[in-house]
Design a protein around this motif. Structure first.
Motif, PDB file in Angstrom:
ATOM      1  N   LEU A   6      45.589  43.107  74.279  1.00 25.99           N
ATOM      2  CA  LEU A   6      46.408  43.196  75.481  1.00 25.99           C
ATOM      3  C   LEU A   6      45.662  42.658  76.690  1.00 25.99           C
ATOM      4  CD1 LEU A   6      47.911  46.773  74.967  1.00 25.99           C
ATOM      5  CD2 LEU A   6      48.964  44.571  74.421  1.00 25.99           C
ATOM      6  N   SER A   7      46.415  42.258  77.686  1.00 24.49           N
ATOM      7  CA  SER A   7      45.825  41.777  78.931  1.00 24.49           C
ATOM      8  C   SER A   7      45.059  42.911  79.605  1.00 24.49           C
ATOM      9  CB  SER A   7      46.936  41.270  79.868  1.00 24.49           C
ATOM     10  OG  SER A   7      46.417  41.001  81.146  1.00 24.49           O
ATOM     11  N   PRO A   8      43.841  42.642  80.124  1.00 29.25           N
ATOM     12  CA  PRO A   8      43.054  43.709  80.746  1.00 29.25           C
ATOM     13  C   PRO A   8      43.646  44.225  82.053  1.00 29.25           C
ATOM     14  CG  PRO A   8      42.004  41.588  81.095  1.00 29.25           C
ATOM     15  CD  PRO A   8      43.150  41.353  80.155  1.00 29.25           C
ATOM     16  N   GLY A   9      44.563  43.472  82.651  1.00 31.68           N
ATOM     17  CA  GLY A   9      45.143  43.906  83.921  1.00 31.68           C
ATOM     18  C   GLY A   9      44.215  43.615  85.087  1.00 31.68           C
ATOM     19  N   PRO A  10      44.704  43.756  86.315  1.00 28.89           N
ATOM     20  CA  PRO A  10      43.884  43.431  87.490  1.00 28.89           C
ATOM     21  C   PRO A  10      42.593  44.228  87.562  1.00 28.89           C
ATOM     22  CG  PRO A  10      46.199  43.701  88.111  1.00 28.89           C
ATOM     23  CD  PRO A  10      46.088  44.133  86.685  1.00 28.89           C
ATOM     24  N   GLY A  11      42.672  45.550  87.263  1.00 31.28           N
ATOM     25  CA  GLY A  11      41.454  46.363  87.318  1.00 31.28           C
ATOM     26  C   GLY A  11      40.437  45.929  86.286  1.00 31.28           C
ATOM     27  N   GLY A  12      40.904  45.616  85.079  1.00 32.63           N
ATOM     28  CA  GLY A  12      39.994  45.166  84.031  1.00 32.63           C
ATOM     29  C   GLY A  12      39.365  43.824  84.363  1.00 32.63           C
ATOM     30  N   ALA A  44      40.779  37.820  95.170  1.00 29.28           N
ATOM     31  CA  ALA A  44      40.199  36.476  95.086  1.00 29.28           C
ATOM     32  C   ALA A  44      40.498  35.790  93.761  1.00 29.28           C
ATOM     33  CB  ALA A  44      38.695  36.550  95.303  1.00 29.28           C
ATOM     34  N   THR A  45      40.639  36.569  92.695  1.00 30.77           N
ATOM     35  CA  THR A  45      40.724  35.963  91.363  1.00 30.77           C
ATOM     36  C   THR A  45      42.029  36.266  90.634  1.00 30.77           C
ATOM     37  OG1 THR A  45      39.641  37.901  90.357  1.00 30.77           O
ATOM     38  CG2 THR A  45      38.216  36.119  91.115  1.00 30.77           C
ATOM     39  N   ALA A  46      42.995  36.906  91.315  1.00 28.96           N
ATOM     40  CA  ALA A  46      44.224  37.348  90.635  1.00 28.96           C
ATOM     41  C   ALA A  46      45.039  36.198  90.070  1.00 28.96           C
ATOM     42  CB  ALA A  46      45.084  38.158  91.606  1.00 28.96           C
ATOM     43  N   SER A  47      45.007  35.038  90.710  1.00 29.65           N
ATOM     44  CA  SER A  47      45.857  33.924  90.266  1.00 29.65           C
ATOM     45  C   SER A  47      45.201  33.052  89.201  1.00 29.65           C
ATOM     46  CB  SER A  47      46.225  33.046  91.472  1.00 29.65           C
ATOM     47  OG  SER A  47      45.061  32.607  92.147  1.00 29.65           O
ATOM     48  N   TYR A  48      43.939  33.364  88.825  1.00 28.82           N
ATOM     49  CA  TYR A  48      43.233  32.526  87.852  1.00 28.82           C
ATOM     50  C   TYR A  48      43.408  33.052  86.434  1.00 28.82           C
ATOM     51  CZ  TYR A  48      40.842  30.901  92.051  1.00 28.82           C
ATOM     52  OH  TYR A  48      40.561  30.407  93.291  1.00 28.82           O
ATOM     53  N   ARG A  49      43.369  32.128  85.471  1.00 29.83           N
ATOM     54  CA  ARG A  49      43.372  32.470  84.053  1.00 29.83           C
ATOM     55  C   ARG A  49      42.092  31.921  83.444  1.00 29.83           C
ATOM     56  NH1 ARG A  49      46.810  29.737  81.339  1.00 29.83           N
ATOM     57  NH2 ARG A  49      47.085  28.178  82.950  1.00 29.83           N
ATOM     58  N   LEU A  50      41.138  32.835  83.153  1.00 29.33           N
ATOM     59  CA  LEU A  50      39.835  32.443  82.637  1.00 29.33           C
ATOM     60  C   LEU A  50      39.478  33.310  81.444  1.00 29.33           C
ATOM     61  CD1 LEU A  50      37.895  32.249  86.029  1.00 29.33           C
ATOM     62  CD2 LEU A  50      38.696  30.300  84.713  1.00 29.33           C
ATOM     63  N   ARG A 122      54.125  35.398  93.143  1.00 26.97           N
ATOM     64  CA  ARG A 122      54.314  35.342  91.691  1.00 26.97           C
ATOM     65  C   ARG A 122      53.053  34.872  90.990  1.00 26.97           C
ATOM     66  NH1 ARG A 122      59.687  34.775  89.348  1.00 26.97           N
ATOM     67  NH2 ARG A 122      61.281  35.411  90.830  1.00 26.97           N
ATOM     68  N   ALA A 123      52.367  33.896  91.583  1.00 29.33           N
ATOM     69  CA  ALA A 123      51.147  33.381  90.962  1.00 29.33           C
ATOM     70  C   ALA A 123      50.051  34.449  90.924  1.00 29.33           C
ATOM     71  CB  ALA A 123      50.657  32.153  91.726  1.00 29.33           C
ATOM     72  N   ARG A 124      49.966  35.263  91.978  1.00 33.40           N
ATOM     73  CA  ARG A 124      48.921  36.289  92.030  1.00 33.40           C
ATOM     74  C   ARG A 124      49.172  37.431  91.045  1.00 33.40           C
ATOM     75  NH1 ARG A 124      48.807  35.244  97.714  1.00 33.40           N
ATOM     76  NH2 ARG A 124      50.421  36.812  98.050  1.00 33.40           N
ATOM     77  N   HIS A 125      50.433  37.774  90.805  1.00 33.13           N
ATOM     78  CA  HIS A 125      50.739  38.971  90.021  1.00 33.13           C
ATOM     79  C   HIS A 125      51.353  38.670  88.653  1.00 33.13           C
ATOM     80  CE1 HIS A 125      49.773  41.471  93.453  1.00 33.13           C
ATOM     81  NE2 HIS A 125      50.586  40.745  94.204  1.00 33.13           N
ATOM     82  N   VAL A 164      50.326  26.180  99.459  1.00 33.54           N
ATOM     83  CA  VAL A 164      50.357  27.228  98.434  1.00 33.54           C
ATOM     84  C   VAL A 164      49.100  27.155  97.572  1.00 33.54           C
ATOM     85  CG1 VAL A 164      51.576  28.083  96.395  1.00 33.54           C
ATOM     86  CG2 VAL A 164      52.869  27.374  98.407  1.00 33.54           C
ATOM     87  N   ALA A 165      48.675  25.950  97.214  1.00 33.45           N
ATOM     88  CA  ALA A 165      47.445  25.788  96.432  1.00 33.45           C
ATOM     89  C   ALA A 165      46.242  26.328  97.203  1.00 33.45           C
ATOM     90  CB  ALA A 165      47.240  24.315  96.078  1.00 33.45           C
ATOM     91  N   SER A 166      46.203  26.068  98.501  1.00 37.04           N
ATOM     92  CA  SER A 166      45.114  26.580  99.338  1.00 37.04           C
ATOM     93  C   SER A 166      45.129  28.095  99.390  1.00 37.04           C
ATOM     94  CB  SER A 166      45.238  25.996 100.751  1.00 37.04           C
ATOM     95  OG  SER A 166      44.244  26.527 101.604  1.00 37.04           O
ATOM     96  N   GLU A 167      46.318  28.670  99.507  1.00 34.66           N
ATOM     97  CA  GLU A 167      46.468  30.129  99.536  1.00 34.66           C
ATOM     98  C   GLU A 167      45.932  30.772  98.263  1.00 34.66           C
ATOM     99  OE1 GLU A 167      48.043  34.041 100.583  1.00 34.66           O
ATOM    100  OE2 GLU A 167      47.496  32.271 101.752  1.00 34.66           O
ATOM    101  N   LEU A 168      46.123  30.089  97.130  1.00 36.44           N
ATOM    102  CA  LEU A 168      45.703  30.624  95.833  1.00 36.44           C
ATOM    103  C   LEU A 168      44.291  30.201  95.458  1.00 36.44           C
ATOM    104  CD1 LEU A 168      49.005  29.955  93.861  1.00 36.44           C
ATOM    105  CD2 LEU A 168      48.222  32.138  94.793  1.00 36.44           C
ATOM    106  N   GLY A 169      43.651  29.377  96.294  1.00 39.62           N
ATOM    107  CA  GLY A 169      42.309  28.900  95.977  1.00 39.62           C
ATOM    108  C   GLY A 169      42.278  27.929  94.822  1.00 39.62           C
TER     109      GLY A 169
END
Length: 370
Positions: A6-12, A44-50, A122-125, A164-169
């Protein structure tokens, strides 16, 4: 036995970043373990997939950037480190833009701004909503976000995607349709597939400018060309739905898009022509503060008389600046009106004396005729 992870979620994700930063010997700008520290990492990292290896490498890069700047790791270090993990494959297929504009640079109606904010939200969450809460189950659907920016040329669609890209880093990747569309059957789909595959491994926003060229309406089949065009559209419908990234489609003619594409869109932002008040703000912003202005420069006249889009106003401002530099005098109405006349010629618009008033004769060159 298959095991579902499962996805670790924002806290994970925040804990994963904190462990990786600690291993890299980095210190975050607030005390470790405090609520504000986790909130900063999540934001800072909510919108990234790593994956875990990319997080580890990005933490090392962020730590080194912070050491060079002699400060604790901050949001800018994290975002720069994440962008450094992007592969170069997509750059061979699309033009990369590192965002250099922000929300203050946009002059848009409130409704359009709300749609842009929703796209960033939407991108952040999306990992929480689409991953943890499984709000898009079944059917092979991806976790991508697809937005449509619709409006006339020069109304700020591409610039808004950059904001929008700047907002999301993130970085913005503009797809050049000349490298995608191919006259040979099946080649367009192959080119698009390469772009989608590379984009899935990149933390960036994919921009399809003039998207109606490849996302157009399907037609009644009369010959082999129509059949192939419909197969191409069907492929795009399927591929966009399974896409895991963030894509923005722009179009000058929303009515030309296939209805099936519209149904799959998450956000639709309309970009109308600016009104007089917005044009005044655009004139003032495009001219900037560095260029000297004559006391008699009447931007309210320009905003009220010349119904131009933001892109055309920017072009006029640049042309007027060149004319002012050549004259060696502060920027005045004569240079502005001359620049507007040139823009009217480019646009093929009729020059009416009722629009230009007494400035028309003064702005004309000796060889101009209308």
């Amino acid at each position: 036995v298959p095991v579902q992870v499962l996805s670790p979620g924002p806290g994970g994700v925040a804990r994963q970043w904190r462990r990786a930063l600690a291993e890299a010997g980095a210190a975050v700008g607030v005390p470790a373990g405090s609520p504000s520290a986790d909130e900063e990492l999540i934001e800072a990292t909510a919108s990234y997939r790593l994956d875990s290896e990319q997080v580890r490498k990005a933490s090392v890069v962020a730590s080194r950037l912070a050491v060079l700047a002699e400060h604790p790791v901050d949001v800018r270090d994290l975002r720069t480190a994440v962008r450094a993990q992007n592969g170069a494959g997509l750059e061979r297929l699309a033009r990369r833009i590192e965002p250099a504009v922000g929300w203050d640079d946009l002059v848009l109606p409130a409704a359009t701004r709300r749609e842009l904010s929703e796209l960033a939200l939407r991108a952040r969450h999306r990992e929480q909503v689409l991953g943890q809460w499984r709000m898009r189950p079944g059917g092979g659907r991806g976790r991508g976000i697809i937005a449509l920016f619709a409006g006339e040329s020069g109304t700020g669609k591409t610039m808004s995607a950059e904001v929008v890209a700047s907002e999301l880093g993130m970085e913005l990747y503009v797809v050049d349709l000349s490298t995608v569309v191919d006259k040979y059957i099946g080649e367009t789909e192959k080119n698009l597939e390469r772009i989608f595959v590379e984009a899935s491994d990149v933390n960036g926003i994919l921009l399809f400018d003039e998207a109606d060229a490849i996302f157009g309406k399907r037609s009644q089949v009369k010959d082999a060309h129509d059949r192939h065009a419909n197969v191409e559209s069907a492929y795009l419908l399927q591929r966009m739905e399974s896409f895991d990234g963030i894509a923005v489609l722009t179009t000058n003619l929303r009515g030309n898009l296939d209805e099936a594409f519209t149904r799959r869109l998450d956000v639709i932002a309309e970009f109308p022509m600016p009104d007089a008040q917005q044009r005044l703000a655009l004139w003032d912003r495009c001219l900037g503060t560095a260029i000297p202005r004559e006391a008699g420069l009447d931007l309210e006249f320009c905003a009220g008389r010349f119904e131009l889009a933001g892109g055309s106003i920017r072009a006029c401002a640049v042309t007027a600046a060149y004319l002012a530099a050549e004259s060696g005098r502060p920027l005045g109405m004569e240079q502005i009106v001359s620049a507007v006349l040139q823009e009217y010629r480019k646009l093929g618009r009729l020059v009416r004396e009722s629009e230009f008033g007494s400035w028309l004769d003064r702005a004309r060159g000796p060889r101009d005729s209308f």
